[in-house]
Motif scaffolding. Structure first.
Motif, PDB file in Angstrom:
ATOM      1  N   TYR A   1      -2.982   2.775  -4.874  1.00 42.92           N
ATOM      2  CA  TYR A   1      -3.981   2.850  -5.946  1.00 42.92           C
ATOM      3  C   TYR A   1      -3.839   1.747  -6.998  1.00 42.92           C
ATOM      4  O   TYR A   1      -4.551   1.756  -8.000  1.00 42.92           O
ATOM      5  CB  TYR A   1      -3.950   4.229  -6.643  1.00 42.92           C
ATOM      6  CG  TYR A   1      -3.950   5.378  -5.681  1.00 42.92           C
ATOM      7  CD1 TYR A   1      -5.038   5.595  -4.830  1.00 42.92           C
ATOM      8  CD2 TYR A   1      -2.851   6.218  -5.575  1.00 42.92           C
ATOM      9  CE1 TYR A   1      -5.033   6.637  -3.909  1.00 42.92           C
ATOM     10  CE2 TYR A   1      -2.831   7.266  -4.666  1.00 42.92           C
ATOM     11  CZ  TYR A   1      -3.921   7.462  -3.833  1.00 42.92           C
ATOM     12  OH  TYR A   1      -3.906   8.484  -2.924  1.00 42.92           O
TER      13      TYR A   1
ATOM     14  N   HIS B   1     -13.401   0.572  -1.844  1.00 40.46           N
ATOM     15  CA  HIS B   1     -13.732  -0.354  -2.931  1.00 40.46           C
ATOM     16  C   HIS B   1     -15.149  -0.907  -2.775  1.00 40.46           C
ATOM     17  O   HIS B   1     -15.346  -2.127  -2.670  1.00 40.46           O
ATOM     18  CB  HIS B   1     -12.723  -1.500  -2.953  1.00 40.46           C
ATOM     19  CG  HIS B   1     -11.288  -1.047  -2.936  1.00 40.46           C
ATOM     20  ND1 HIS B   1     -10.676  -0.446  -4.015  1.00 40.46           N
ATOM     21  CD2 HIS B   1     -10.350  -1.093  -1.942  1.00 40.46           C
ATOM     22  CE1 HIS B   1      -9.427  -0.146  -3.709  1.00 40.46           C
ATOM     23  NE2 HIS B   1      -9.208  -0.531  -2.463  1.00 40.46           N
TER      24      HIS B   1
ATOM     25  N   ARG C   1      -5.115  -2.922  -3.538  1.00 38.70           N
ATOM     26  CA  ARG C   1      -6.480  -3.306  -3.153  1.00 38.70           C
ATOM     27  C   ARG C   1      -6.474  -4.693  -2.513  1.00 38.70           C
ATOM     28  O   ARG C   1      -7.059  -4.900  -1.441  1.00 38.70           O
ATOM     29  CB  ARG C   1      -7.403  -3.297  -4.378  1.00 38.70           C
ATOM     30  CG  ARG C   1      -8.849  -3.657  -4.034  1.00 38.70           C
ATOM     31  CD  ARG C   1      -9.700  -3.803  -5.283  1.00 38.70           C
ATOM     32  NE  ARG C   1      -9.341  -4.984  -6.046  1.00 38.70           N
ATOM     33  CZ  ARG C   1      -9.747  -6.219  -5.743  1.00 38.70           C
ATOM     34  NH1 ARG C   1     -10.489  -6.438  -4.665  1.00 38.70           N
ATOM     35  NH2 ARG C   1      -9.381  -7.236  -6.488  1.00 38.70           N
TER      36      ARG C   1
ATOM     37  N   GLU D   1      -3.923  -2.368  -8.240  1.00 43.52           N
ATOM     38  CA  GLU D   1      -4.761  -3.532  -7.946  1.00 43.52           C
ATOM     39  C   GLU D   1      -4.135  -4.368  -6.837  1.00 43.52           C
ATOM     40  O   GLU D   1      -4.834  -4.946  -6.008  1.00 43.52           O
ATOM     41  CB  GLU D   1      -4.937  -4.377  -9.209  1.00 43.52           C
ATOM     42  CG  GLU D   1      -5.804  -5.612  -9.042  1.00 43.52           C
ATOM     43  CD  GLU D   1      -7.255  -5.304  -8.703  1.00 43.52           C
ATOM     44  OE1 GLU D   1      -7.989  -6.237  -8.344  1.00 43.52           O
ATOM     45  OE2 GLU D   1      -7.657  -4.124  -8.790  1.00 43.52           O
TER      46      GLU D   1
ATOM     47  N   SER E   1     -16.213  -3.717  -5.202  1.00 46.68           N
ATOM     48  CA  SER E   1     -15.376  -4.906  -5.316  1.00 46.68           C
ATOM     49  C   SER E   1     -16.158  -6.183  -5.018  1.00 46.68           C
ATOM     50  O   SER E   1     -17.047  -6.186  -4.157  1.00 46.68           O
ATOM     51  CB  SER E   1     -14.196  -4.805  -4.339  1.00 46.68           C
ATOM     52  OG  SER E   1     -13.577  -6.057  -4.148  1.00 46.68           O
TER      53      SER E   1
ATOM     54  N   ASP F   1       0.838  -1.209   0.000  1.00 45.03           N
ATOM     55  CA  ASP F   1       0.000   0.000   0.000  1.00 45.03           C
ATOM     56  C   ASP F   1       0.868   1.253   0.000  1.00 45.03           C
ATOM     57  O   ASP F   1       0.521   2.261  -0.621  1.00 45.03           O
ATOM     58  CB  ASP F   1      -0.923  -0.024   1.223  1.00 45.03           C
ATOM     59  CG  ASP F   1      -1.980   1.072   1.162  1.00 45.03           C
ATOM     60  OD1 ASP F   1      -2.525   1.323   0.070  1.00 45.03           O
ATOM     61  OD2 ASP F   1      -2.270   1.683   2.211  1.00 45.03           O
TER      62      ASP F   1
ATOM     63  N   TYR G   1     -11.293  -0.724   3.433  1.00 47.94           N
ATOM     64  CA  TYR G   1     -11.524  -1.447   2.182  1.00 47.94           C
ATOM     65  C   TYR G   1     -12.948  -1.192   1.676  1.00 47.94           C
ATOM     66  O   TYR G   1     -13.157  -0.923   0.496  1.00 47.94           O
ATOM     67  CB  TYR G   1     -11.304  -2.943   2.390  1.00 47.94           C
ATOM     68  CG  TYR G   1     -11.359  -3.741   1.099  1.00 47.94           C
ATOM     69  CD1 TYR G   1     -10.199  -4.032   0.394  1.00 47.94           C
ATOM     70  CD2 TYR G   1     -12.567  -4.177   0.576  1.00 47.94           C
ATOM     71  CE1 TYR G   1     -10.241  -4.746  -0.797  1.00 47.94           C
ATOM     72  CE2 TYR G   1     -12.624  -4.890  -0.615  1.00 47.94           C
ATOM     73  CZ  TYR G   1     -11.464  -5.158  -1.294  1.00 47.94           C
ATOM     74  OH  TYR G   1     -11.506  -5.860  -2.482  1.00 47.94           O
TER      75      TYR G   1
END
Length: 284
Positions: free
Chosen positions: A78, A113, A83, A80, A116, A73, A109
């Protein structure tokens, strides 16, 4: 107004310290800017950090794994990989019983997202983290309430997810815990012959936690309290509702005996709050 000598001395010390600090910062800044490009450490590839983290997870070295995922992170925001790493950070903190950290990561999270496919699991981790911290009924139940709220989000927003059923089971257990807390306080008031206080607690169980296993005892305790106060029609109603909904309950047998000892039998008063509460939920 002149400063006292001790204050002036203290001020000189502070100014001297600030000057030394500013000099150190200046020297450090010069050292940074004098560095050649080849002296700066390059970022590690995100996939390598992620796989190293997974290896540590397999070894159950959760704290070390968390550092790997957090480094992704930091170095690759930013992306994938960031994430995925954020979700794994929440997971390893949860596995390490670091619940506050797990909640923080999982909530982050969900916020970052929301679309997601893994957001249901992140929300579930929030609820599970609170759930695993539920204290016994003699202690504060704030985490129990937070667990119910977070798990209810899973059930409502992600009803088709693989976590919905587990969330429902945890909610059932947590609600029974809250009902148990009300029962414990109600019994305490009843022992002190504070029947109004006791009735209010048992009433909460009957109205708010009617589907928990605590409701049978709550109805029986209402019979006892109302009999002690001489309000026999409510005592009879509580026993009648108990017998109608839970005919094989040992609590109903006790309630029936108590009424008989006073020359009474279960009889439902349709206007009673007890009767209306059960009819409202379709249990009466």
């Amino acid at each position: 107004m002149r400063r006292s000598a001790p204050l002036q001395s203290r001020l000189r010390t502070v100014i001297r310290g600030l000057a030394i600090g500013l000099l150190a910062v200046s020297l450090a800044a010069c050292a940074i800017f004098d560095k050649k490009p080849e002296q700066l450490l390059p970022d590690e590839p995100a996939d390598r950090l992620y796989n190293e983290g997974l290896t540590l997870v397999a070894k159950k070295e959760y704290k070390a794994a968390a550092k790997k995922f957090e480094e992704i992170d930091r170095q690759h925001p930013y992306s994938e990989w960031a994430r995925k790493a954020l979700l794994m950070t929440a997971f390893v903190h949860y596995e390490a019983s670091e619940y506050d950290e797990a909640v923080t990561s999982a909530k982050r999270y969900v916020a970052l997202h929301p679309g997601s496919p893994d957001v249901a699991y992140a929300q579930y981790l929030v609820g599970a983290s609170y759930f695993d911290q539920i204290a016994d009924i003699t202690r504060d139940q704030a985490r129990t309430e937070r667990a119910i709220q977070a798990l209810d989000e899973v059930v409502r927003k992600y009803p088709d997810s693989e976590y919905a059923e587990s969330a429902k089971r945890k909610i059932t257990i947590a609600r029974d815990q809250l009902a148990g807390k009300e029962m414990a306080v109600g019994r305490y008031y009843q022992e002190k012959r504070n029947y109004i206080g006791a009735i209010n607690r048992f009433k909460t169980v009957v109205i708010q936690y009617q589907t928990t296993r605590q409701v049978e005892e709550a109805l029986m305790r209402l019979v006892e309290c109302y009999m002690a106060m001489g309000i026999t029609h409510e005592a009879q109603t509580a026993a009648a509702v108990l017998g109608h909904n839970f005919p094989d309950s040992p609590w109903y047998k006790d309630a029936y005996k108590l009424l008989q000892s006073g020359g009474l039998e279960p009889r439902e008063d349709q206007g009673s709050w007890i009767s209306r509460s059960f009819k409202k939920l379709g249990l009466g």
